[in-house]
Design a protein around this motif. Structure first.
Motif, mmCIF file in Angstrom:
data_model
loop_
_atom_site.group_PDB
_atom_site.id
_atom_site.type_symbol
_atom_site.label_atom_id
_atom_site.label_comp_id
_atom_site.label_asym_id
_atom_site.label_seq_id
_atom_site.Cartn_x
_atom_site.Cartn_y
_atom_site.Cartn_z
ATOM 1 N N ALA A 17 -32.995 -20.076 -24.050
ATOM 2 C CA ALA A 17 -32.556 -19.958 -25.442
ATOM 3 C C ALA A 17 -32.920 -21.212 -26.220
ATOM 4 O O ALA A 17 -32.831 -22.327 -25.699
ATOM 5 C CB ALA A 17 -31.046 -19.721 -25.521
ATOM 6 N N VAL A 18 -33.343 -21.022 -27.466
ATOM 7 C CA VAL A 18 -33.581 -22.124 -28.378
ATOM 8 C C VAL A 18 -32.454 -22.119 -29.409
ATOM 9 O O VAL A 18 -32.032 -21.048 -29.869
ATOM 10 C CB VAL A 18 -34.969 -22.006 -29.050
ATOM 11 N N VAL A 19 -31.947 -23.298 -29.731
ATOM 12 C CA VAL A 19 -30.803 -23.431 -30.632
ATOM 13 C C VAL A 19 -31.272 -23.922 -31.987
ATOM 14 O O VAL A 19 -32.031 -24.893 -32.089
ATOM 15 C CB VAL A 19 -29.770 -24.417 -30.060
ATOM 16 N N PHE A 49 -41.086 -21.226 -39.069
ATOM 17 C CA PHE A 49 -40.442 -22.479 -39.474
ATOM 18 C C PHE A 49 -41.467 -23.582 -39.740
ATOM 19 O O PHE A 49 -41.205 -24.768 -39.482
ATOM 20 C CB PHE A 49 -39.427 -22.936 -38.423
ATOM 21 N N ALA A 50 -42.615 -23.212 -40.272
ATOM 22 C CA ALA A 50 -43.712 -24.168 -40.443
ATOM 23 C C ALA A 50 -43.308 -25.410 -41.225
ATOM 24 O O ALA A 50 -43.615 -26.539 -40.820
ATOM 25 C CB ALA A 50 -44.898 -23.478 -41.129
ATOM 26 N N PRO A 65 -36.566 -27.794 -32.814
ATOM 27 C CA PRO A 65 -36.262 -27.002 -31.620
ATOM 28 C C PRO A 65 -37.399 -26.082 -31.174
ATOM 29 O O PRO A 65 -37.605 -25.896 -29.967
ATOM 30 C CB PRO A 65 -35.021 -26.202 -32.048
ATOM 31 N N PHE A 66 -38.142 -25.526 -32.112
ATOM 32 C CA PHE A 66 -39.228 -24.616 -31.753
ATOM 33 C C PHE A 66 -40.457 -25.354 -31.243
ATOM 34 O O PHE A 66 -41.416 -24.719 -30.804
ATOM 35 C CB PHE A 66 -39.594 -23.726 -32.945
ATOM 36 N N ASP A 67 -40.445 -26.678 -31.293
ATOM 37 C CA ASP A 67 -41.559 -27.474 -30.781
ATOM 38 C C ASP A 67 -41.214 -28.230 -29.510
ATOM 39 O O ASP A 67 -42.076 -28.886 -28.929
ATOM 40 C CB ASP A 67 -42.025 -28.476 -31.847
ATOM 41 N N GLY A 73 -41.474 -20.481 -24.704
ATOM 42 C CA GLY A 73 -41.230 -19.273 -23.930
ATOM 43 C C GLY A 73 -39.809 -18.765 -24.006
ATOM 44 O O GLY A 73 -39.465 -17.783 -23.341
ATOM 45 N N ALA A 74 -38.969 -19.425 -24.813
ATOM 46 C CA ALA A 74 -37.576 -18.978 -24.961
ATOM 47 C C ALA A 74 -37.532 -17.564 -25.535
ATOM 48 O O ALA A 74 -38.307 -17.221 -26.431
ATOM 49 C CB ALA A 74 -36.804 -19.940 -25.851
ATOM 50 N N LYS A 75 -36.596 -16.768 -25.038
ATOM 51 C CA LYS A 75 -36.452 -15.388 -25.504
ATOM 52 C C LYS A 75 -35.278 -15.213 -26.467
ATOM 53 O O LYS A 75 -35.228 -14.225 -27.204
ATOM 54 C CB LYS A 75 -36.237 -14.462 -24.302
#
Length: 208
Positions: A17-19, A49-50, A65-67, A73-75
């Protein structure tokens, strides 16, 4: 990345999970307006979220968080109140799906965003603040734990713990039966559709 297009019944989702902390995260932040000019949704995953990522990654706060390498690979996406508010652009859930997100847990969702996710087979699960804070804290542990969302038993589990969740009324059977997938339903009922079309006067000049 595995096949980004889910189909049929969706009963269980498993992964990291990504927070993303914060309330009122709108669709313009999820996918900025300039990317709406694309002629297809291909490539939107890289732009999710660019602007937020560009701003944060140049500061001392560290990676967005997305980087973060360990979150690739978080779902799951764990976030807070009124996620997906703003414009109704379907590019927002498309971008999340193409990055890899398969389910979103939050305190609340914007209604149109919720519906757009449903059409893509992405469960949006609304949970209480106490639970989302607990899940966010667990997801940010160094161990980077795996989570399992079981739609059949209405639960999410990780690290030997399990929490009850509730899907909006009517949504759970749609995922469990595959009825969320309108395209698949059309293909499965092709013969009946053709029979109905053949009987329509305005399609077959039967009024002549």
């Amino acid at each position: 990345m595995d096949n980004i297009f889910p189909s049929g019944a969706i009963t269980k989702i498993s992964g990291k999970a990504v927070v993303l902390n914060g309330n009122d995260i709108d669709t313009d932040r999820i996918i900025p307006a300039r990317f709406l000019k694309c002629v297809s949704f291909d490539g939107l995953g890289a732009q999710v979220f660019a602007d937020d990522r560009k701003e944060l990654n140049k500061g001392a706060a560290g990676f967005h968080p997305f980087d973060q390498p360990e979150k690739q690979g978080a779902k799951f996406l764990f976030t807070n109140q009124n996620f997906g508010c703003g414009s109704s652009r379907e590019h927002a859930p498309q971008a999340l799906m193409r990055w890899g997100i398969r389910a979103v847990l939050a305190e609340s969702f914007a209604e149109i965003f919720f519906g757009n996710c449903l059409a893509l087979g992405i469960p949006c699960v609304q949970v209480k603040q106490t639970l989302i804070l607990e899940l966010q804290a667990l997801a940010n542990e160094v161990t980077n734990p795996n989570f399992v969302l079981d739609l059949a038993s209405s639960s999410i589990s990780s690290e030997g713990c399990s929490w009850a969740i509730e899907l909006e009324k009517g949504i759970q059977p749609m995922f469990l039966s595959g009825r969320w997938d309108g395209t698949a339903q059309l293909v499965a009922n092709n013969e009946a559709l053709n029979k109905t079309a053949a009987a329509l006067p305005y399609l077959n000049n039967l009024w002549a």
